[in-house]
Design an enzyme around this catalytic site. Structure first.
Site, short mmCIF file in Angstrom:
data_model
loop_
_atom_site.label_atom_id
_atom_site.label_comp_id
_atom_site.label_asym_id
_atom_site.label_seq_id
_atom_site.Cartn_x
_atom_site.Cartn_y
_atom_site.Cartn_z
N GLY A 60 -30.15 -8.36 -6.55
CA GLY A 60 -30.56 -8.42 -5.15
C GLY A 60 -32.06 -8.60 -5.05
O GLY A 60 -32.82 -8.22 -5.95
N LYS A 82 -34.99 -0.92 -9.19
CA LYS A 82 -35.72 -1.58 -8.10
C LYS A 82 -37.18 -1.75 -8.54
O LYS A 82 -37.83 -0.78 -8.92
CB LYS A 82 -35.64 -0.76 -6.82
CG LYS A 82 -36.45 -1.38 -5.68
CD LYS A 82 -36.10 -0.83 -4.33
CE LYS A 82 -36.96 -1.50 -3.27
NZ LYS A 82 -36.56 -1.16 -1.91
N ASP A 173 -35.58 0.93 9.30
CA ASP A 173 -35.05 -0.41 9.03
C ASP A 173 -33.54 -0.36 8.76
O ASP A 173 -33.04 -0.97 7.81
CB ASP A 173 -35.80 -1.06 7.86
CG ASP A 173 -35.69 -2.59 7.89
OD1 ASP A 173 -35.31 -3.15 8.96
OD2 ASP A 173 -35.96 -3.22 6.86
#
Ligand code: ADP
Length: 328
Positions: A60, A82, A173
């Protein structure tokens, strides 16, 4: 959209790009975006000191970071890594790590295993999750979810948000691409990801921080609350507004889905909320925005009532059945 050929036609690039799922975006980054978005880490690379992880592949790519799957050399388990560039805005990933660690008790937030730096990058090793529900929706034939799936997503996210908010943070978000499904034994659990835009709104003694006269825009235009459009200080309720718009998109689509201009999106939202009616979720769901409208910035939302509303949208609400994407 299953087959993507590169390069995407220039005139339609942005529009097409938003339609790609996460893995396609990752491929796109890898193939097309040259230096800026070249993969931060190479497949097969080993990262870590006390504990090491072998990078497998990119799964991703967000606005800032890249997410890879990797193998924990000790346990042989597959994890997610990440990675963000140190120079970009190191504060983001440090904040994210800090919040993830504080939320380690939450079943709706990925578990953190390790963190470190490699060359020009900072990284967090965490629980590997499945696809995000924005991508999963696009894979549905009807490009929408059933009322039951939408209500289940809503209930789990409200539980997750309740825990995030209890620590004094707002996410800022919330959107379908920041909600991922679990894998294996966790496949019926939904997880909230990406705390890079979060903000602490309570002081250490539990009071609300003073309101700023003008708060810069934070969030994603399609899902932010009216207050966020108006550059007002956000509170807990604004995360739930974003969840509300996300749920509406999952069940029946948003009227402003192809509008880019922020002011136009704001006026569509205002128009819709004047007399909100839900085509698919039913009359009870219409109470949801009404409750949010009556929740002030410095109030704690009534999570239980909102959960009750979502459960009442389905005749037989239950969390034990397979999700509709499970057979993909
Ligand atoms: P950014 O901060 O750069 O926007 P995100 O944290 O939002 O990055 O992640 C981008 C995408 O990567 C998400 O939409 C999600 O699909 C995927 N993703 C995020 N965290 C994980 C994870 N732990 N496991 C698997 N995929 C993830």
């Amino acid at each position: 959209m299953n087959q993507v050929s590169f390069p995407l036609p220039k005139t339609q690039t942005i529009q097409l790009f938003t339609q790609l799922n996460c893995q396609q975006k990752a491929e796109y980054y890898q193939q097309e975006r040259g230096k800026l978005a070249a993969p931060f880490l190479e497949n097969g690379m080993i990262i870590g000191m006390k504990r090491t992880f072998r990078i497998e592949k990119m799964v991703g790519g967000g606005g800032f970071g890249q997410i890879y799957s990797a193998i924990d050399s000790e346990s042989k388990l597959v994890v997610a890594v990440k990675v963000e560039r140190k120079s970009q805005d190191s504060g983001r990933i440090v904040l994210e790590l800090n919040i993830l660690v504080q939320l380690s008790h939450s079943p709706h937030v990925p578990k953190v295993y390790y963190s470190g730096e490699v060359g020009a990058y900072n990284y967090i090793v965490m629980q590997l999750l499945g696809q995000n529900i924005g991508d999963l929706r696009k894979l549905q034939k009807s490009r929408s979810f059933s009322v039951l799936t939408t209500a289940r997503v809503g209930v789990q996210c409200l539980e997750g948000l309740r825990q995030i908010h209890a620590l004094g943070y707002i996410h800022r978000d919330i959107k379908p691409s920041n909600i991922c499904v679990g894998i294996g034994e966790h496949k019926r659990i939904l997880y909230i990801v990406d705390f890079g835009m979060a903000r602490r709104i309570l002081t250490s003694d539990g009071k609300f921080r003073p309101e700023r006269v003008y708060a810069s825009f934070r969030g994603t235009t399609r899902y932010v609350s009216v207050a966020a459009h108006e550059r007002k200080e956000q509170g807990f309720v604004d995360d739930i507004w974003s969840l509300f718009f996300s749920l509406l998109e999952l069940a029946e689509g948003l009227p402003w889905r192809s509008i880019v201009d922020q002011d136009q999106v704001l006026s569509c939202k205002r128009q819709m909320l004047k007399n909100f009616q839900s085509r698919k979720m039913g009359r009870n769901f219409e109470l949801f925005p009404h409750i949010l409208e009556n929740t002030g910035r410095t109030e704690h939302p009534d999570y239980d009532r909102l959960i009750g509303i979502l459960r009442s949208c389905c005749e037989n609400f239950n969390e034990l059945t397979e999700f509709e994407w499970d057979d993909h």
